[in-house]
Design a protein around this motif. Sequence first.
Motif, mmCIF file in Angstrom:
data_model
loop_
_atom_site.group_PDB
_atom_site.id
_atom_site.type_symbol
_atom_site.label_atom_id
_atom_site.label_comp_id
_atom_site.label_asym_id
_atom_site.label_seq_id
_atom_site.Cartn_x
_atom_site.Cartn_y
_atom_site.Cartn_z
ATOM 1 N N TYR A 152 0.835 -1.212 0.000
ATOM 2 C CA TYR A 152 0.000 0.000 0.000
ATOM 3 C C TYR A 152 0.861 1.249 0.000
ATOM 4 C CZ TYR A 152 -3.443 3.507 1.292
ATOM 5 O OH TYR A 152 -4.242 4.627 1.308
ATOM 6 N N ASP A 153 1.924 1.230 0.800
ATOM 7 C CA ASP A 153 2.826 2.380 0.864
ATOM 8 C C ASP A 153 3.421 2.670 -0.516
ATOM 9 O OD1 ASP A 153 4.206 4.453 2.064
ATOM 10 O OD2 ASP A 153 5.934 3.207 2.549
ATOM 11 N N GLY A 154 3.743 1.629 -1.250
ATOM 12 C CA GLY A 154 4.310 1.802 -2.587
ATOM 13 C C GLY A 154 3.314 2.311 -3.603
ATOM 14 N N SER A 155 2.027 2.119 -3.325
ATOM 15 C CA SER A 155 1.000 2.543 -4.291
ATOM 16 C C SER A 155 0.622 4.009 -4.135
ATOM 17 C CB SER A 155 -0.257 1.686 -4.124
ATOM 18 O OG SER A 155 -0.980 2.060 -2.956
ATOM 19 N N ILE A 156 0.968 4.604 -3.012
ATOM 20 C CA ILE A 156 0.516 5.984 -2.727
ATOM 21 C C ILE A 156 1.000 7.009 -3.740
ATOM 22 C CG2 ILE A 156 0.644 7.875 -1.063
ATOM 23 C CD1 ILE A 156 0.505 5.779 1.170
ATOM 24 N N PRO A 157 2.258 7.006 -4.165
ATOM 25 C CA PRO A 157 2.687 8.053 -5.114
ATOM 26 C C PRO A 157 2.138 7.853 -6.520
ATOM 27 C CG PRO A 157 4.551 7.062 -3.941
ATOM 28 C CD PRO A 157 3.377 6.173 -3.741
ATOM 29 N N GLN A 158 1.630 6.665 -6.846
ATOM 30 C CA GLN A 158 1.295 6.346 -8.219
ATOM 31 C C GLN A 158 0.216 7.232 -8.832
ATOM 32 O OE1 GLN A 158 0.957 2.220 -9.289
ATOM 33 N NE2 GLN A 158 2.344 1.613 -7.640
ATOM 34 N N PRO A 159 -0.844 7.601 -8.139
ATOM 35 C CA PRO A 159 -1.823 8.491 -8.762
ATOM 36 C C PRO A 159 -1.219 9.810 -9.209
ATOM 37 C CG PRO A 159 -2.758 7.467 -6.822
ATOM 38 C CD PRO A 159 -1.295 7.124 -6.842
ATOM 39 N N ARG A 160 -0.235 10.297 -8.459
ATOM 40 C CA ARG A 160 0.420 11.533 -8.868
ATOM 41 C C ARG A 160 1.157 11.315 -10.190
ATOM 42 N NH1 ARG A 160 1.370 10.931 -3.399
ATOM 43 N NH2 ARG A 160 0.378 12.470 -2.054
ATOM 44 N N THR A 161 1.802 10.143 -10.310
ATOM 45 C CA THR A 161 2.477 9.800 -11.556
ATOM 46 C C THR A 161 1.479 9.693 -12.697
ATOM 47 O OG1 THR A 161 4.148 8.573 -10.318
ATOM 48 C CG2 THR A 161 3.971 8.107 -12.678
ATOM 49 N N SER A 162 0.319 9.096 -12.410
ATOM 50 C CA SER A 162 -0.693 8.906 -13.445
ATOM 51 C C SER A 162 -1.247 10.238 -13.928
ATOM 52 C CB SER A 162 -1.830 8.033 -12.925
ATOM 53 O OG SER A 162 -2.605 8.716 -11.968
ATOM 54 N N ILE A 163 -1.267 11.232 -13.054
ATOM 55 C CA ILE A 163 -1.722 12.569 -13.459
ATOM 56 C C ILE A 163 -0.781 13.132 -14.518
ATOM 57 C CG2 ILE A 163 -1.992 14.948 -12.663
ATOM 58 C CD1 ILE A 163 -3.011 13.810 -9.996
ATOM 59 N N VAL A 164 0.531 12.901 -14.305
ATOM 60 C CA VAL A 164 1.518 13.354 -15.282
ATOM 61 C C VAL A 164 1.317 12.635 -16.607
ATOM 62 C CG1 VAL A 164 3.969 13.490 -15.828
ATOM 63 C CG2 VAL A 164 3.183 13.936 -13.488
ATOM 64 N N VAL A 165 1.092 11.316 -16.536
ATOM 65 C CA VAL A 165 0.861 10.518 -17.742
ATOM 66 C C VAL A 165 -0.370 11.022 -18.486
ATOM 67 C CG1 VAL A 165 0.264 8.224 -18.605
ATOM 68 C CG2 VAL A 165 1.993 8.470 -16.812
ATOM 69 N N LYS A 166 -1.417 11.312 -17.724
ATOM 70 C CA LYS A 166 -2.654 11.813 -18.331
ATOM 71 C C LYS A 166 -2.428 13.162 -18.986
ATOM 72 C CE LYS A 166 -7.474 12.913 -17.270
ATOM 73 N NZ LYS A 166 -8.507 12.977 -16.204
ATOM 74 N N LYS A 167 -1.639 14.016 -18.329
ATOM 75 C CA LYS A 167 -1.362 15.345 -18.877
ATOM 76 C C LYS A 167 -0.597 15.242 -20.185
ATOM 77 C CE LYS A 167 0.480 19.865 -17.566
ATOM 78 N NZ LYS A 167 1.124 20.655 -16.486
ATOM 79 N N ILE A 168 0.364 14.329 -20.226
ATOM 80 C CA ILE A 168 1.142 14.124 -21.456
ATOM 81 C C ILE A 168 0.231 13.627 -22.575
ATOM 82 C CG2 ILE A 168 2.951 12.713 -22.514
ATOM 83 C CD1 ILE A 168 4.388 12.773 -19.801
ATOM 84 N N ALA A 169 -0.654 12.681 -22.237
ATOM 85 C CA ALA A 169 -1.588 12.157 -23.237
ATOM 86 C C ALA A 169 -2.499 13.259 -23.764
ATOM 87 C CB ALA A 169 -2.415 11.024 -22.636
ATOM 88 N N THR A 170 -2.952 14.127 -22.871
ATOM 89 C CA THR A 170 -3.828 15.235 -23.273
ATOM 90 C C THR A 170 -3.107 16.177 -24.222
ATOM 91 O OG1 THR A 170 -5.045 15.122 -21.178
ATOM 92 C CG2 THR A 170 -5.205 17.173 -22.428
ATOM 93 N N THR A 171 -1.839 16.474 -23.919
ATOM 94 C CA THR A 171 -1.037 17.344 -24.786
ATOM 95 C C THR A 171 -0.830 16.704 -26.151
ATOM 96 O OG1 THR A 171 0.123 18.274 -22.869
ATOM 97 C CG2 THR A 171 1.178 18.524 -25.021
ATOM 98 N N ASN A 172 -0.520 15.401 -26.154
ATOM 99 C CA ASN A 172 -0.320 14.688 -27.417
ATOM 100 C C ASN A 172 -1.601 14.648 -28.242
ATOM 101 O OD1 ASN A 172 2.427 14.082 -27.158
ATOM 102 N ND2 ASN A 172 2.014 12.280 -25.909
ATOM 103 N N LEU A 173 -2.732 14.471 -27.562
ATOM 104 C CA LEU A 173 -4.014 14.468 -28.267
ATOM 105 C C LEU A 173 -4.226 15.798 -28.976
ATOM 106 C CD1 LEU A 173 -6.550 12.718 -25.851
ATOM 107 C CD2 LEU A 173 -5.972 12.030 -28.175
ATOM 108 N N LYS A 174 -3.970 16.882 -28.272
ATOM 109 C CA LYS A 174 -4.157 18.207 -28.859
ATOM 110 C C LYS A 174 -3.302 18.370 -30.119
ATOM 111 C CE LYS A 174 -4.069 23.125 -27.626
ATOM 112 N NZ LYS A 174 -3.782 24.111 -26.534
ATOM 113 N N SER A 175 -2.070 17.897 -30.050
ATOM 114 C CA SER A 175 -1.166 18.001 -31.198
ATOM 115 C C SER A 175 -1.652 17.168 -32.374
ATOM 116 C CB SER A 175 0.247 17.559 -30.792
ATOM 117 O OG SER A 175 0.780 18.399 -29.793
#
Length: 306
Positions: A152-175
């Motif tokens: 569980y402790d290892g899973s805590i930072p992951q949503p923050r990482t996923s936000i970055v991944v989502k942001k990158i995907a959103t930027t790529n979609l726009k392009s």
Amino acid sequence: MNKTQERKFSMYEVVYALLVGTVASIIEQMPLMSDAIVALGTNISSISGFGNTQKTSKEGVSDTKDFLRLQLIQEILLVSKKVGAYATNSGNMKLLKEVKYSKSVIDKLSENILVIVGNIVYDKAKANLAALSTYGVTDEVLVALRKAIDSYDGSIPQPRTSIVVKKIATTNLKSYFAATDALLKDKIDVLVGVVEYTETDFYANYINSRKVIITGSHPMSIRARAIGDDGMPIPGVKATVEGITKSFITKKKGYFYVKSFEVGTYTFTFSKEGYVNQDVIVVVNAGERTDVTVTLSAVGLLSKAS
């Protein structure tokens, strides 16, 4: 993808399907169209991939973390109750206080505090492991608790990482949307224009596909307004259509709106007590809004429409 992008993506797919399904003899009349079709297909595939990444990047991680949280809570409660029973029987009130947690309390703990509580229960159980054997706390039980804490402790930072991944995907979609719009407007539309007068059916199908999907929504068909001879809006005017049971009523500013109406020519009758009825012919065209302004005169005066 947002709603606008979803509608535009549907247009891309329809246009691509039309082009891929068109016979080679027509495609060959448009120089380099084959390359443009390949590029369109590649862009569609990329947009689909980034769209899926954008949608699932956070959802999947959150689901996993929620599962690990429930697992950790179960392990904490299992061990804490056993240690609590031992503390009660041995009269160790300090230990009891340190490991006594109800499920309702644990459920409300924040991420990091839950990990801290798990470590406290683990440390207290390990320190008293010899005495806890008769209560069912063994090395295997503590291994399971340790694993649950670390997972569980290892899973805590992951949503923050996923936000970055989502942001990158959103930027790529726009392009990719911008690039695909340019590909269609600056190249494919131009190439299709080459056969506008020689392959009329294909050209019409292409233009219709582009228009229908680019619009993406159901545009307002009719906007009608009723005013008096003085130019002031008249609310409460009823409009009926020959052959249609539904009627329409003007609002405070004299308008009523019709979001969708079949293409055709209709006779609208506008009426209100105290005013002369007015018949107006309204033509509804595909993809266009028809604006109608009706001037109603009070009874005894002439009326006119524009």
